[in-house]
Design an enzyme around this catalytic site. Structure first.
Site, mmCIF file in Angstrom:
data_model
loop_
_atom_site.group_PDB
_atom_site.id
_atom_site.type_symbol
_atom_site.label_atom_id
_atom_site.label_comp_id
_atom_site.label_asym_id
_atom_site.label_seq_id
_atom_site.Cartn_x
_atom_site.Cartn_y
_atom_site.Cartn_z
ATOM 1 N N ASN A 1 69.120 -23.928 109.953
ATOM 2 C CA ASN A 1 68.656 -25.394 110.341
ATOM 3 C C ASN A 1 69.074 -25.990 111.131
ATOM 4 O OD1 ASN A 1 66.973 -24.966 107.757
ATOM 5 N ND2 ASN A 1 69.118 -25.472 106.117
ATOM 6 N N ARG B 1 69.267 -28.634 112.588
ATOM 7 C CA ARG B 1 69.327 -30.255 111.879
ATOM 8 C C ARG B 1 70.456 -30.063 110.643
ATOM 9 N NH1 ARG B 1 67.659 -30.467 106.570
ATOM 10 N NH2 ARG B 1 66.909 -28.161 105.686
ATOM 11 N N VAL C 1 70.262 -32.705 104.045
ATOM 12 C CA VAL C 1 70.985 -33.008 103.122
ATOM 13 C C VAL C 1 72.319 -33.213 102.572
ATOM 14 C CG1 VAL C 1 70.634 -33.077 100.608
ATOM 15 C CG2 VAL C 1 68.635 -33.239 101.881
#
Lengths: 130, 429
Positions: B264, B266, B269
């Protein structure tokens, strides 16, 4: 031609545009919708509404984010519009996006100043459709 | 530093709108017309004089085209370079790159061109298989296919869901490793070639839809040897691709075997659990790196301390297949006290719109030991009040109380199994 218009109509329904006009090589297609965004009409004291019918106010809202500019000649509150005309434009990413009056009426309010940054859905003008 | 938030008409009252210095509405509730409306988002940044855009962890966060458009308009995209997002964010390509870097990957395919190709590939890989959206994340566009006759329907729904969620319907296939643990590694890289890992997170408590519900760091029952190998692999891979900014490499761990699953590109969460145990503000680091600053520290400077757990509080009905709930939150009371952190956008009286992910808060508990973190999390969850919609609070408490969670022996099959056991009990009530 018919299928192109149908495809265009399908696209138009999915947008929140009120009017779409394409002119090309002598062809002209204009699509419009009857439903307009309405701001709630403020209630007036009964003595004022006794003889004057309540104003039909249409809110012209920004449909994109950008910088608001009044088109020349600049409109002001109280101006009468005989027909549809460009009132302003929103400059976004170097593109000039016209804001039209969508018909005749009287400018009841100009809610933005020239050079303001405006957001999606922001009320730009209120037009009294009489 | 001053901030400008963007929001949809449905999120006008959201806390992020109030907390930013300025906020601009970029469109109506439905995602394609607001949070994926690139022209309005870029225009907002330009008219408000922004220097940079932080894309958060949804929507455009892994969209290389968006990162390129930012650069075209003189805006810094807070994330890796567009070419790296394109390579690593595209999950099928990422696996190929990882193989080149000498990292073990799960057996599977490149992007599938058709359902027939999917059928043929599944015969080779061996059922059960997973269809996964190459642009995906959060379990969207993912389907388990156990038998050949399920393939047509699964392929159609995975591609349709991927197209709707990410504007990219391409899917690829992976062998389904039965009941592995989902362990991921947090990395940070600067523009000078320095890459560090900030430990791992165990995200094996997943709903049947593969969406994570509880995450913790460090991972319980991971041998020091396996842990060191995992972290070394992640750093090596990132150096290989010239990775910059924050990123996460997800692995499936089955016994001593470790398979790279996806990256990922980024912030995620569950990043707060890492922040708690490393005392690092990851979003601040992202901004520093994007501004061209060097990391300023090395791997040996990063010391793991204590244990942190995150519970996702979702507006969902766990008794009804986690169906999302929309409505007004009549009363919201969040926990506090030492070692408890709450990340949220809601408050008493807030509306939960039907358009977006159902997560309404994250509760993070820190403790000197794992037991202390669990005890603190239980206390925090019991203190939490959310009236007006069903939430995952009770479900999280039930999970924390199980022997598997207490002992840290759970895998990704744990929660689906627990739910299946609970269903008959719920029906009797």
């Amino acid at each position: 031609m018919a299928s192109r218009v149908q495809r265009l109509a399908e696209f138009f329904v999915e947008t929140d545009l009120l009017r779409l006009r394409i002119e090309r090589e002598g062809e002209e297609i204009e699509l419009g919708r009857a439903v307009l965004h309405r701001e709630p009409v403020p209630e007036l004291p009964s003595d004022l509404t006794a003889d004057a019918p309540p104003a039909r106010l249409d809110a012209i809202k920004a449909d994109l984010v950008g910088i608001f500019h009044l088109s020349r000649p600049a409109t002001a509150e109280g101006d009468l519009l005989e027909s549809d005309r460009e009132l302003a434009y929103i400059e976004a990413l170097g593109i000039r996006n016209p804001v039209r009056s969508r018909g005749a009426g009287r400018i009841a309010a100009v809610r933005c100043a020239d050079g303001d940054a405006v957001e999606y859905g922001q009320v730009l003008f209120e037009i009294d459709r009489g | 530093m001053r901030t400008v938030a963007v929001f949809s008409e449905a999120d006008r009252e959201s806390l992020h709108v109030r907390q930013a210095d300025e906020a601009f509405c970029v469109g109506p509730g439905p995602v394609p017309r607001s949070y994926l409306n690139i022209p309005n988002i870029i225009s907002t940044a330009l008219v408000t004089g922004c220097d940079a855009i932080h894309p958060g962890y949804g929507f455009l966060a892994e969209n290389a085209r968006f990162a390129e458009i930012c650069a075209d308009h003189g805006l810094t995209f807070i994330g890796p370079k567009p070419s790296v997002i394109a390579a690593m964010g595209d999950k099928a390509t990422a696996k190929r790159v990882m193989k080149d870097a000498g990292v073990a990957t799960t057996p599977g395919t490149d992007i599938l061109a058709s359902v027939d190709e999917a059928r043929a590939a599944a015969e080779q890989v061996g059922y059960p298989v997973l269809l996964k959206a190459t642009a995906g994340g959060g379990g969207k566009g993912m389907r388990v296919v156990e038998r050949p006759e399920e393939m047509e329907r699964a392929y159609a729904s995975a591609t349709a869901e991927a197209e709707a969620s990410f504007k990219d319907g391409r899917v690829y296939m992976e062998k389904l490793i039965l009941n592995p643990r989902h362990i991921e590694v947090q990395v940070l890289g600067d523009e000078f070639g320095n890459v560090v890992s900030l430990g791992e997170r165990d995200c094996s408590v997943q709903k049947p839809s593969h969406q994570k519900l509880i995450e913790e760091s460090p991972a319980p029952h991971l041998s020091e040897k396996a842990r060191a190998a995992l972290l070394e692999m992640a750093v090596r891979a990132c150096k290989h691709v010239g990775y910059t900014n924050a990123g996460t490499l997800e692995f499936l761990v089955s016994g001593e075997q470790v398979y790279f699953m996806e990256m990922n590109t980024r912030i995620q969460v569950e990043h707060p659990v890492t922040e708690m145990v490393y005392s690092v503000d990851l979003v601040k680091e992202q901004i520093r790196i994007a501004a061209g600053e060097p990391l300023g520290y090395e791997q040996k400077d990063l010391q793991l301390r204590g244990h942190a757990i995150e519970c996702r509080i979702n507006a969902e009905d766990p008794r009804n297949n986690f169906a999302p709930q929309a409505g007004t939150l009549q009363r919201v009371v969040f926990p506090g006290g030492p070692g408890v952190r709450v990340d949220t956008h809601v408050f008493s009286g807030a509306m939960v719109p039907p358009y977006y992910d159902s997560m309404i808060a994250k509760i993070i508990a820190f403790g000197a030991t794992r037991d202390a973190a669990i005890a603190r999390m239980e206390r925090a969850l019991r203190e939490t009040v959310v009236d007006g919609v069903n939430t995952t609070i009770r479900q999280c408490l039930e999970i924390l109380a199980t022997p598997q969670f207490r002992e840290g022996t759970y895998d990704i099959g744990f929660l689906p199994h627990l739910l299946a056991q609970m269903e008959p009990a719920a029906a009797e009530r």
